[in-house]
Design an enzyme around this catalytic site. Sequence first.
Site, PDB file in Angstrom:
ATOM      1  N   HIS A  49       1.159  -1.338  -0.029  1.00 48.16           N
ATOM      2  CA  HIS A  49       0.150   0.465   0.181  1.00 48.16           C
ATOM      3  C   HIS A  49       0.899   1.360  -0.239  1.00 48.16           C
ATOM      4  O   HIS A  49       1.771   1.546   0.882  1.00 48.16           O
ATOM      5  CB  HIS A  49      -1.059   0.214   0.989  1.00 48.16           C
ATOM      6  N   GLU A 102       0.935   4.041   1.546  1.00 46.63           N
ATOM      7  CA  GLU A 102       0.965   4.589   3.214  1.00 46.63           C
ATOM      8  C   GLU A 102       2.575   3.462   3.748  1.00 46.63           C
ATOM      9  O   GLU A 102       3.660   3.551   4.471  1.00 46.63           O
ATOM     10  CB  GLU A 102       0.602   4.160   3.990  1.00 46.63           C
ATOM     11  N   CYS A 138      -5.979   2.370   6.399  1.00 50.32           N
ATOM     12  CA  CYS A 138      -7.200   1.527   6.141  1.00 50.32           C
ATOM     13  C   CYS A 138      -6.454   0.236   7.666  1.00 50.32           C
ATOM     14  O   CYS A 138      -5.248   1.014   7.730  1.00 50.32           O
ATOM     15  CB  CYS A 138      -6.635   0.242   5.283  1.00 50.32           C
ATOM     16  N   CYS A 167      -2.447  -0.305   6.842  1.00 47.48           N
ATOM     17  CA  CYS A 167      -1.821   1.582   6.676  1.00 47.48           C
ATOM     18  C   CYS A 167      -1.425   1.763   8.173  1.00 47.48           C
ATOM     19  O   CYS A 167      -0.207   2.261   8.530  1.00 47.48           O
ATOM     20  CB  CYS A 167      -1.578   2.276   5.913  1.00 47.48           C
TER      21      CYS A 167
END
Length: 153
Positions: free
Chosen positions: A50, A52, A80, A83
């Site tokens: 992801h 992040e 999310c 993250c």
Amino acid sequence: MNAHLLATIDLATRNVADGGGPFGAMIVRGGEVVATGVNQVTSTLDPTAHAEVVAIRAACQALGDFKLTGCTLISSCEPCPLCLSAALWARVDRVVYAADRHDAAAAGFDDREFYELFSRPRDEWDLPVQRISTGEDNAPFTAWTSLATRINY
């Protein structure tokens, strides 16, 4: 802060044009960008890539430390649970985002089920998660706590 948020939105938008997911993030310390990241899940076949997490990994390498104390995680979208957990482990001081989880869900990135999952007892999860004791369960922790050269985190 708005300039950094706009920059993450631009990162995310450019990532879509490059065939990636619509997420961008950066780590900022003292007003300076330490590292950036974009969603690389499909391009690297890594479900943890992801934006992040990519930014956190790059920032840790850039700073030579696994702790990002004094840094802010800035994301184009609400992080999310994966993250957010990464941000907690990285010890960032603050998380700032633009779009929220509802905006992401409307675009087909619905992580509400994960937020809901963590609020339920594990025996109600679709994914079985269970402890099986081996009698040697604590051996790695015993080795760790005995290690004089360990780096605490």
